[in-house]
Design a protein around this motif. Structure first.
Motif, mmCIF file in Angstrom:
data_model
loop_
_atom_site.group_PDB
_atom_site.id
_atom_site.type_symbol
_atom_site.label_atom_id
_atom_site.label_comp_id
_atom_site.label_asym_id
_atom_site.label_seq_id
_atom_site.Cartn_x
_atom_site.Cartn_y
_atom_site.Cartn_z
ATOM 1 N N LEU A 164 0.863 -1.176 0.000
ATOM 2 C CA LEU A 164 0.000 0.000 0.000
ATOM 3 C C LEU A 164 0.899 1.225 0.000
ATOM 4 N N PRO A 165 0.796 2.092 -1.002
ATOM 5 C CA PRO A 165 1.672 3.267 -1.064
ATOM 6 C C PRO A 165 1.575 4.127 0.200
ATOM 7 N N LYS A 166 2.711 4.669 0.607
ATOM 8 C CA LYS A 166 2.750 5.480 1.836
ATOM 9 C C LYS A 166 1.914 6.744 1.713
ATOM 10 N N GLU A 167 1.606 7.142 0.460
ATOM 11 C CA GLU A 167 0.797 8.346 0.253
ATOM 12 C C GLU A 167 -0.622 8.200 0.806
ATOM 13 N N VAL A 168 -0.988 7.000 1.233
ATOM 14 C CA VAL A 168 -2.303 6.802 1.845
ATOM 15 C C VAL A 168 -2.483 7.757 3.029
ATOM 16 N N LYS A 169 -1.377 8.215 3.605
ATOM 17 C CA LYS A 169 -1.443 9.129 4.757
ATOM 18 C C LYS A 169 -2.153 10.430 4.421
ATOM 19 N N ASN A 170 -2.253 10.765 3.126
ATOM 20 C CA ASN A 170 -2.886 12.019 2.721
ATOM 21 C C ASN A 170 -4.404 11.994 2.845
ATOM 22 N N LEU A 171 -4.979 10.810 3.016
ATOM 23 C CA LEU A 171 -6.437 10.705 3.124
ATOM 24 C C LEU A 171 -6.857 11.003 4.565
ATOM 25 N N GLY A 192 -0.401 4.971 10.314
ATOM 26 C CA GLY A 192 -0.663 5.481 11.655
ATOM 27 C C GLY A 192 -1.072 6.940 11.679
ATOM 28 N N GLU A 193 -0.942 7.633 10.533
ATOM 29 C CA GLU A 193 -1.336 9.045 10.455
ATOM 30 C C GLU A 193 -2.805 9.229 10.105
ATOM 31 N N LEU A 194 -3.489 8.120 9.835
ATOM 32 C CA LEU A 194 -4.914 8.198 9.495
ATOM 33 C C LEU A 194 -5.726 8.196 10.794
ATOM 34 N N THR A 195 -5.695 9.306 11.481
ATOM 35 C CA THR A 195 -6.210 9.364 12.844
ATOM 36 C C THR A 195 -7.728 9.252 12.947
ATOM 37 N N ARG A 196 -8.440 9.344 11.821
ATOM 38 C CA ARG A 196 -9.896 9.235 11.875
ATOM 39 C C ARG A 196 -10.397 7.828 11.545
ATOM 40 N N ILE A 197 -9.482 6.924 11.262
ATOM 41 C CA ILE A 197 -9.869 5.558 10.900
ATOM 42 C C ILE A 197 -10.656 4.907 12.038
ATOM 43 N N SER A 208 2.768 -10.508 8.036
ATOM 44 C CA SER A 208 3.345 -11.204 9.191
ATOM 45 C C SER A 208 3.601 -10.258 10.362
ATOM 46 N N VAL A 209 3.706 -8.956 10.090
ATOM 47 C CA VAL A 209 3.876 -7.962 11.156
ATOM 48 C C VAL A 209 2.984 -6.758 10.887
ATOM 49 N N LEU A 210 2.761 -5.976 11.917
ATOM 50 C CA LEU A 210 2.023 -4.718 11.813
ATOM 51 C C LEU A 210 2.967 -3.575 12.143
ATOM 52 N N PRO A 211 2.884 -2.448 11.449
ATOM 53 C CA PRO A 211 3.698 -1.296 11.846
ATOM 54 C C PRO A 211 3.268 -0.824 13.236
ATOM 55 N N PRO A 212 4.224 -0.540 14.117
ATOM 56 C CA PRO A 212 3.863 -0.103 15.483
ATOM 57 C C PRO A 212 2.943 1.105 15.494
ATOM 58 N N GLU A 213 3.015 1.916 14.420
ATOM 59 C CA GLU A 213 2.213 3.146 14.366
ATOM 60 C C GLU A 213 0.709 2.877 14.349
ATOM 61 N N ILE A 214 0.309 1.655 14.022
ATOM 62 C CA ILE A 214 -1.125 1.342 14.053
ATOM 63 C C ILE A 214 -1.679 1.534 15.460
ATOM 64 N N ALA A 215 -0.812 1.412 16.447
ATOM 65 C CA ALA A 215 -1.251 1.623 17.833
ATOM 66 C C ALA A 215 -1.663 3.078 18.077
ATOM 67 N N ASN A 216 -1.278 3.993 17.167
ATOM 68 C CA ASN A 216 -1.672 5.399 17.298
ATOM 69 C C ASN A 216 -3.150 5.604 16.977
ATOM 70 N N LEU A 217 -3.728 4.651 16.271
ATOM 71 C CA LEU A 217 -5.118 4.780 15.856
ATOM 72 C C LEU A 217 -6.040 4.416 17.025
ATOM 73 N N ASP A 218 -7.224 4.993 16.996
ATOM 74 C CA ASP A 218 -8.180 4.741 18.079
ATOM 75 C C ASP A 218 -8.991 3.482 17.761
ATOM 76 N N MET A 219 -8.277 2.358 17.573
ATOM 77 C CA MET A 219 -8.952 1.146 17.142
ATOM 78 C C MET A 219 -9.628 0.335 18.256
ATOM 79 N N PRO A 220 -9.195 0.423 19.500
ATOM 80 C CA PRO A 220 -9.867 -0.406 20.514
ATOM 81 C C PRO A 220 -11.244 0.116 20.913
#
Length: 290
Positions: A164-171, A192-197, A208-220
């Motif tokens: 997935l291109p890193k430019e996804v952060k622009n959304l 991890g910059e998609l704070t409204r997800i 096989s791994v997740l970027p640690p930045e996913i923890a920045n999202l309000d997923m729980p």
């Protein structure tokens, strides 16, 4: 008087056109802004006489037909807000779609798209874009694809993305990201910059791994959805996943995980052995040729 049923002498194509024409004629008479032409066996827009001149229309549903192309003239419909082209035989889309000033929802799922036109990301107010179940990958996305500031939901599931291109952060306004059933080997840290997800669907990939930045999202949160099953996760993530998603998100915040993740990425993402095989998609309907 004969009781035999009346048999139409019109050819099939004329019958199809007459049925579609009736729908369009009624819409013109009543100024109905919503056109429903689901499952009418329509193959070409010529079977829809005058549709592209019905400037008052705000919604068109053409799903479950046999359309292969969409004419550039669709952009004449400058009041159109919702366009459903799902479940057709589309292999390409016109660039003019992205210039439509009021288009908010575009559904092109379950088609045969192998590419997207250059400049496709220029939609001024698009909120929902569904491109799932096609033959798309990261190499065919136009340069401005991730410049759609208004986008709230992006569905790319059941395609052929490995990255997935890193430019996804622009959304920045994105709330739903659907990436299930692809060939994804990794996710960019920028996700991890998609704070409204609020919904992230990454199930059935090759992650096989997740970027640690996913923890920045309000997923729980109680209204959040994180689907991540059917991936060849490293043992540490797999063990946490058995306990629950919240445990995964807590674990990837730890220093131990950051070390594991960095080592994994430095090794080219192959610390768990060879890359997982791609799923066999040769029999996908989107690969069919009529």
């Amino acid at each position: 008087m004969s009781n035999q049923p009346v048999v139409s002498c019109l050819p099939v194509s004329a019958n199809k056109m007459s049925k579609a024409k009736k729908v369009l004629d009624e819409a013109r008479e009543t100024k109905n802004r919503e056109i429903d032409l689901v499952d009418r066996n329509i193959s070409i827009f010529e079977e829809l006489p005058g549709l592209l001149n019905m400037l008052f229309v705000t919604r068109i549903t053409l799903s479950h037909n046999k359309l292969k192309t969409v004419p550039p003239g669709i952009a004449n419909l400058n009041n159109l807000e919702i366009l459903n082209l799902s479940n057709n035989h589309l292999e390409e889309l016109p660039l003019s779609l992205s210039s439509m000033p009021k288009l908010r929802i575009l559904n092109c799922s379950i088609n045969r798209l192998n590419t997207l036109p250059r400049g496709f990301g220029a939609f001024p107010v698009l909120e929902v874009l569904d491109l799932s179940y096609n033959n798309l990958n990261e190499h065919v996305l136009p340069g401005n694809f991730f410049m759609m500031d208004s986008l709230r939901a992006l569905y790319l599931g059941d395609n052929e993305f490995e990255y997935l291109p890193k430019e996804v952060k622009n959304l920045k306004n994105l709330q739903i990201l659907g990436l299930r059933d692809n060939d994804l080997l990794e996710l960019p840290r920028e996700i991890g910059e998609l704070t409204r997800i609020r919904e992230l669907h990454i199930q059935n990939n090759r992650l096989s791994v997740l970027p640690p930045e996913i923890a920045n999202l309000d997923m729980p949160g109680p209204k959040s959805v994180l689907k991540m099953e059917e991936n060849p996760w490293v043992t540490a993530i797999a063990e946490q996943y058995l306990v629950g998603i919240s445990h995964v998100l807590e674990y990837i915040k730890t220093e131990a995980y950051r070390i594991l993740y960095n080592r994994h990425m430095q090794a080219g993402g192959k610390t768990a052995g060879d890359l997982p095989p791609k799923a066999d998609k040769s029999k996908k309907a989107s690969r069919a040729r009529s």
